[in-house]
Motif scaffolding. Sequence first.
Motif, PDB file in Angstrom:
ATOM      1  N   GLY A   1      26.056  18.279  18.515  1.00 58.63           N
ATOM      2  CA  GLY A   1      27.205  18.890  19.160  1.00 58.63           C
ATOM      3  C   GLY A   1      27.039  18.968  20.663  1.00 58.63           C
ATOM      4  O   GLY A   1      26.521  18.037  21.284  1.00 58.63           O
TER       5      GLY A   1
ATOM      6  N   LEU B   1      32.168  11.901  17.011  1.00 57.23           N
ATOM      7  CA  LEU B   1      32.627  13.211  16.549  1.00 57.23           C
ATOM      8  C   LEU B   1      31.459  14.128  16.203  1.00 57.23           C
ATOM      9  O   LEU B   1      31.629  15.333  16.077  1.00 57.23           O
ATOM     10  CB  LEU B   1      33.542  13.064  15.332  1.00 57.23           C
ATOM     11  CG  LEU B   1      34.915  12.478  15.598  1.00 57.23           C
ATOM     12  CD1 LEU B   1      35.756  12.563  14.360  1.00 57.23           C
ATOM     13  CD2 LEU B   1      35.607  13.183  16.730  1.00 57.23           C
ATOM     14  N   ASN B   2      30.270  13.532  16.008  1.00 58.81           N
ATOM     15  CA  ASN B   2      29.108  14.373  15.730  1.00 58.81           C
ATOM     16  C   ASN B   2      28.718  15.216  16.935  1.00 58.81           C
ATOM     17  O   ASN B   2      27.971  16.171  16.803  1.00 58.81           O
ATOM     18  CB  ASN B   2      27.916  13.501  15.332  1.00 58.81           C
ATOM     19  CG  ASN B   2      28.157  12.808  14.040  1.00 58.81           C
ATOM     20  OD1 ASN B   2      28.657  13.405  13.113  1.00 58.81           O
ATOM     21  ND2 ASN B   2      27.844  11.526  13.985  1.00 58.81           N
ATOM     22  N   LYS B   3      29.206  14.808  18.109  1.00 61.81           N
ATOM     23  CA  LYS B   3      28.857  15.568  19.306  1.00 61.81           C
ATOM     24  C   LYS B   3      30.069  16.234  19.937  1.00 61.81           C
ATOM     25  O   LYS B   3      29.927  17.182  20.695  1.00 61.81           O
ATOM     26  CB  LYS B   3      28.190  14.638  20.319  1.00 61.81           C
ATOM     27  CG  LYS B   3      26.853  14.109  19.839  1.00 61.81           C
ATOM     28  CD  LYS B   3      26.329  13.063  20.770  1.00 61.81           C
ATOM     29  CE  LYS B   3      25.036  12.466  20.232  1.00 61.81           C
ATOM     30  NZ  LYS B   3      24.578  11.359  21.045  1.00 61.81           N
ATOM     31  N   CYS B   4      31.242  15.710  19.639  1.00 56.74           N
ATOM     32  CA  CYS B   4      32.462  16.225  20.264  1.00 56.74           C
ATOM     33  C   CYS B   4      32.716  17.670  19.834  1.00 56.74           C
ATOM     34  O   CYS B   4      32.500  18.028  18.684  1.00 56.74           O
ATOM     35  CB  CYS B   4      33.642  15.364  19.855  1.00 56.74           C
ATOM     36  SG  CYS B   4      35.198  15.966  20.473  1.00 56.74           S
ATOM     37  N   ILE B   5      33.162  18.496  20.813  1.00 61.98           N
ATOM     38  CA  ILE B   5      33.478  19.879  20.444  1.00 61.98           C
ATOM     39  C   ILE B   5      34.972  20.157  20.527  1.00 61.98           C
ATOM     40  O   ILE B   5      35.397  21.302  20.486  1.00 61.98           O
ATOM     41  CB  ILE B   5      32.700  20.891  21.297  1.00 61.98           C
ATOM     42  CG1 ILE B   5      33.026  20.705  22.759  1.00 61.98           C
ATOM     43  CG2 ILE B   5      31.229  20.782  21.061  1.00 61.98           C
ATOM     44  CD1 ILE B   5      32.681  21.920  23.574  1.00 61.98           C
ATOM     45  N   PHE B   6      35.782  19.125  20.646  1.00 63.39           N
ATOM     46  CA  PHE B   6      37.237  19.255  20.593  1.00 63.39           C
ATOM     47  C   PHE B   6      37.758  20.252  21.631  1.00 63.39           C
ATOM     48  O   PHE B   6      38.589  21.087  21.330  1.00 63.39           O
ATOM     49  CB  PHE B   6      37.696  19.651  19.183  1.00 63.39           C
ATOM     50  CG  PHE B   6      37.425  18.585  18.178  1.00 63.39           C
ATOM     51  CD1 PHE B   6      38.418  17.704  17.815  1.00 63.39           C
ATOM     52  CD2 PHE B   6      36.177  18.436  17.606  1.00 63.39           C
ATOM     53  CE1 PHE B   6      38.168  16.707  16.906  1.00 63.39           C
ATOM     54  CE2 PHE B   6      35.924  17.440  16.698  1.00 63.39           C
ATOM     55  CZ  PHE B   6      36.921  16.567  16.348  1.00 63.39           C
TER      56      PHE B   6
ATOM     57  N   GLU C   1      45.008  15.710  13.092  1.00 65.69           N
ATOM     58  CA  GLU C   1      44.132  15.482  11.936  1.00 65.69           C
ATOM     59  C   GLU C   1      42.923  16.400  12.031  1.00 65.69           C
ATOM     60  O   GLU C   1      42.238  16.430  13.055  1.00 65.69           O
ATOM     61  CB  GLU C   1      43.664  14.025  11.912  1.00 65.69           C
ATOM     62  CG  GLU C   1      44.686  13.053  11.393  1.00 65.69           C
ATOM     63  CD  GLU C   1      45.071  13.340   9.966  1.00 65.69           C
ATOM     64  OE1 GLU C   1      44.170  13.471   9.136  1.00 65.69           O
ATOM     65  OE2 GLU C   1      46.278  13.457   9.704  1.00 65.69           O
ATOM     66  N   TYR C   2      42.662  17.140  10.953  1.00 64.73           N
ATOM     67  CA  TYR C   2      41.451  17.964  10.978  1.00 64.73           C
ATOM     68  C   TYR C   2      40.580  17.769   9.745  1.00 64.73           C
ATOM     69  O   TYR C   2      39.507  18.332   9.648  1.00 64.73           O
ATOM     70  CB  TYR C   2      41.803  19.438  11.155  1.00 64.73           C
ATOM     71  CG  TYR C   2      42.778  19.965  10.148  1.00 64.73           C
ATOM     72  CD1 TYR C   2      42.329  20.411   8.921  1.00 64.73           C
ATOM     73  CD2 TYR C   2      44.136  20.018  10.413  1.00 64.73           C
ATOM     74  CE1 TYR C   2      43.216  20.885   7.985  1.00 64.73           C
ATOM     75  CE2 TYR C   2      45.025  20.495   9.484  1.00 64.73           C
ATOM     76  CZ  TYR C   2      44.558  20.924   8.267  1.00 64.73           C
ATOM     77  OH  TYR C   2      45.436  21.399   7.345  1.00 64.73           O
TER      78      TYR C   2
ATOM     79  N   MET D   1      33.798  18.762  14.024  1.00 65.89           N
ATOM     80  CA  MET D   1      34.654  19.738  14.714  1.00 65.89           C
ATOM     81  C   MET D   1      33.831  20.973  15.051  1.00 65.89           C
ATOM     82  O   MET D   1      32.781  21.197  14.474  1.00 65.89           O
ATOM     83  CB  MET D   1      35.898  20.138  13.912  1.00 65.89           C
ATOM     84  CG  MET D   1      36.841  18.986  13.704  1.00 65.89           C
ATOM     85  SD  MET D   1      38.338  19.438  12.902  1.00 65.89           S
ATOM     86  CE  MET D   1      39.305  20.074  14.246  1.00 65.89           C
ATOM     87  N   CYS D   2      34.382  21.730  15.995  1.00 61.14           N
ATOM     88  CA  CYS D   2      33.561  22.786  16.577  1.00 61.14           C
ATOM     89  C   CYS D   2      34.367  24.040  16.804  1.00 61.14           C
ATOM     90  O   CYS D   2      34.877  24.236  17.878  1.00 61.14           O
ATOM     91  CB  CYS D   2      32.967  22.315  17.886  1.00 61.14           C
ATOM     92  SG  CYS D   2      31.810  23.462  18.602  1.00 61.14           S
TER      93      CYS D   2
ATOM     94  N   PRO E   1      31.978  18.041  28.231  1.00 67.20           N
ATOM     95  CA  PRO E   1      30.836  18.964  28.272  1.00 67.20           C
ATOM     96  C   PRO E   1      29.680  18.539  27.375  1.00 67.20           C
ATOM     97  O   PRO E   1      28.556  18.974  27.571  1.00 67.20           O
ATOM     98  CB  PRO E   1      31.435  20.285  27.793  1.00 67.20           C
ATOM     99  CG  PRO E   1      32.590  19.899  26.984  1.00 67.20           C
ATOM    100  CD  PRO E   1      33.128  18.626  27.535  1.00 67.20           C
ATOM    101  N   SER E   2      29.962  17.703  26.394  1.00 68.60           N
ATOM    102  CA  SER E   2      28.877  17.260  25.519  1.00 68.60           C
ATOM    103  C   SER E   2      28.159  16.067  26.134  1.00 68.60           C
ATOM    104  O   SER E   2      28.650  15.425  27.052  1.00 68.60           O
ATOM    105  CB  SER E   2      29.427  16.869  24.154  1.00 68.60           C
ATOM    106  OG  SER E   2      29.915  17.990  23.507  1.00 68.60           O
TER     107      SER E   2
ATOM    108  N   PHE F   1      47.438  22.251  18.978  1.00 69.18           N
ATOM    109  CA  PHE F   1      46.243  22.103  18.148  1.00 69.18           C
ATOM    110  C   PHE F   1      45.506  20.836  18.538  1.00 69.18           C
ATOM    111  O   PHE F   1      46.102  19.789  18.759  1.00 69.18           O
ATOM    112  CB  PHE F   1      46.631  22.052  16.674  1.00 69.18           C
ATOM    113  CG  PHE F   1      45.449  21.863  15.764  1.00 69.18           C
ATOM    114  CD1 PHE F   1      44.635  22.930  15.474  1.00 69.18           C
ATOM    115  CD2 PHE F   1      45.134  20.621  15.245  1.00 69.18           C
ATOM    116  CE1 PHE F   1      43.531  22.763  14.661  1.00 69.18           C
ATOM    117  CE2 PHE F   1      44.029  20.452  14.440  1.00 69.18           C
ATOM    118  CZ  PHE F   1      43.233  21.526  14.154  1.00 69.18           C
ATOM    119  N   ARG F   2      44.173  20.933  18.604  1.00 61.03           N
ATOM    120  CA  ARG F   2      43.376  19.784  19.020  1.00 61.03           C
ATOM    121  C   ARG F   2      42.622  19.222  17.833  1.00 61.03           C
ATOM    122  O   ARG F   2      41.665  19.821  17.363  1.00 61.03           O
ATOM    123  CB  ARG F   2      42.410  20.194  20.124  1.00 61.03           C
ATOM    124  CG  ARG F   2      43.108  20.785  21.329  1.00 61.03           C
ATOM    125  CD  ARG F   2      42.175  20.924  22.477  1.00 61.03           C
ATOM    126  NE  ARG F   2      41.127  21.897  22.210  1.00 61.03           N
ATOM    127  CZ  ARG F   2      41.225  23.190  22.502  1.00 61.03           C
ATOM    128  NH1 ARG F   2      42.308  23.641  23.089  1.00 61.03           N
ATOM    129  NH2 ARG F   2      40.248  24.014  22.233  1.00 61.03           N
ATOM    130  N   GLY F   3      43.076  18.071  17.352  1.00 59.51           N
ATOM    131  CA  GLY F   3      42.419  17.433  16.217  1.00 59.51           C
ATOM    132  C   GLY F   3      41.727  16.155  16.632  1.00 59.51           C
ATOM    133  O   GLY F   3      41.217  16.047  17.746  1.00 59.51           O
TER     134      GLY F   3
END
Lengths: 364, 157, 196
Positions: free
Chosen positions: C100, B99-104, B122-123, C124-125, B73-74, B46-48
């Motif tokens: 995003g 985190l506003n741009k991160c797509i995890f 953490e999510y 999160m996305c 990629p962002s 899981f990617r948090g």
Amino acid sequence: MEYLYFLYIDFLHKYNLPEFIGMATFPLLPFCMVAAALILVVLFLVLMERKVLAFFTQRKGPNRVGPWGLFQTIADAIKLLCKENITPTGAEKFMFNLAPLLAFVPVMVVWGLIPFSSEFDFMSYSVSALLFMTIASIPTLGILLAGYASNNKYSLIGSFRSVAQAISYELPLVFVLVSIVVLASSLNLRQIVLAQISVYPFCGWFIFPAFLGFLIFFICATAELNRCPFDLPEAESELVSGYNTEYSGMKFAFFFLAEYAMMFIMCAFMATLFLGGFLSPFGFYLSERFIHNDLLAQVLVYFEQVFWLFLKTFFLIFCMMLVRATLPRLKSNQLMGFAWKVLLPLSFLNLFFICCYKYFIYAK
Amino acid sequence: MMKKSLKPFRDIIALALGHLTVFKHVFKRPVTLEYPEKKLPLNDNFRGEHALVVDNEGKLLCTACGTCQRVCPSFETIEIEKEKNESGKFYPKNYTIDLNKCIFCGNCVQYCPFGAIIMTKEYELADEKKSALKLDINTLKKNYSDSIIKKTVKSKR
Amino acid sequence: MNVIISSIDFIYNWARSNSVWPLTFATSCCGIEMMQTSAANFDIARFGSEVFRATPRQADVLICAGTITHKMAPALLKLYQQMPEPKYVIAMGACTCGGGMFTDSYAVVNGIDKIIPVDIYLPMCPPKPEALLDSLIKLQKKIRKETILDRPKYIASHVSDLKIDEDSEFLIKDSGIILQQWGVSGNLQEGLAYEF
């Protein structure tokens, strides 16, 4: 009733109030009680709907507010009262404000016509079944007014659909009612209930001769109440929210209240017509059998009759929720075709069958 | 002809069966998870929220090489302020992940040549302030120590 | 006096925080997670929020689930303005928080806070359904902190400085200058309400 009146006057005398106040306010008391009871019932009904729908989908439903989520609807009601009341600029202000009342007040009136027990009903007329049907169709006018006054295309289309639906489904409804009136030989709702008394327990209920009529009545009542699968006037995917698109806060609460109150009353009416109303399904009243104090038993019988009526009503409401959880929405043309091509001929058939039954079997 | 005349009856039977199927669910136990009290076990991959790995001496493994920036990629999600220490090695003076741009997606973790960045479990990241979602280097370090305490990630070396 | 106000506040906040009706506003993939939140496993109904209203007039919270493009921006603003007070916004997903992975796209608004005020940011996305429930709980906590005395301040802070031009449906500022224009071909022309 007179006994209650004297009790009330005595109660006022204790606080040194003159008798004319008692005379003036006594007729209002039942109405206040009815209104309070109706609102309580509706608050419970909304919670019940949310819980039951949750159980059908293996969810838990509201359970955070109070024990078992009991205060959920109270929170909703307070919130709706606190919300801003918006009147759109293009709306007809007077009619816009009148429409929720027009939808709500007839429901209150109709509620008084239901016979709750063999002695105690608020309004009893020789034609109360007819009166019920006439007054129960007034909320449709409120819906039409709401759609017209909101100055919103979705509201207008929604209200048109609602009116078209109400007109088409009222016909089979009334024909089934006529068949019941034929069976009972009376338009008085209490007489209709008393006509269902028989020697054997629950064998005299009109659901047995008029089972087809019961099914038709159930379907038509669902359509009259704008509930799933006949909720075209509020179809969310196409018409935003139908006739109450522009209503917010308290006015929306009135529509909401009227809808659920009407659902309860329609089911109580159905229970009265087909399931023997306040009659006990055992053929005798439990309190008569088990309580040997005569006076107490007499009073308790009335409460028991109310209890049986409510039990039957909630059973029917549960059936309506089951239908809502199962069926998808109909198309508009299917809706109309079903009413005129299927239900209306079937209701004629039902009437014919009932008349034959009455003439050849029931009368003898 | 026979079939067509039987159609209404078949329809009615189908309707009744449908209602019965729905009705059966009343007696089943709800599958709902009481969320804030109970939580679902998370998958191993899981990617948090991100964390920067700190070694036993309290130093970051990150060398501010900028690979994570390049594979992201962002747009402008990871910002690194590079600086040299006394021994001539690069280290990140500041390292922010927005985190506003991160797509995890986890690219930064996968491509990091030093294993210096990981993703915790953490999510629950909701916040009232947008600025709080811009994780600076101290937050990222703290995430690592927190998740080691919670044992959601294995301690490296 | 304080006792009265605090007790009124308690009832007012209790009622509002326990019946947060969301607006059905799913513009893209986060909407799937929103549906999952209201489905059986995570059941948003436990918090009294399963009443997804289709009309903004009856909604309390706008869960903006999905990318907001420049073309969609006036619609979002209109929906927000149509909601009655008190109203809240949850920005769900990275696209609505800050653009995003479409931050450098010509068509996407970098964060809906450029258009409307946002109460809770949920990155999160897309976020897990639990994360949406967590943001709902955080919103409830935020509502419980408010007092009735702060209402004017609150209302003032919840007014967007952008407007929708009635004729052209473009976003304009209070001064009346058109800040967003769309050509016939749908291409973005000069002057934006917000930088990207």
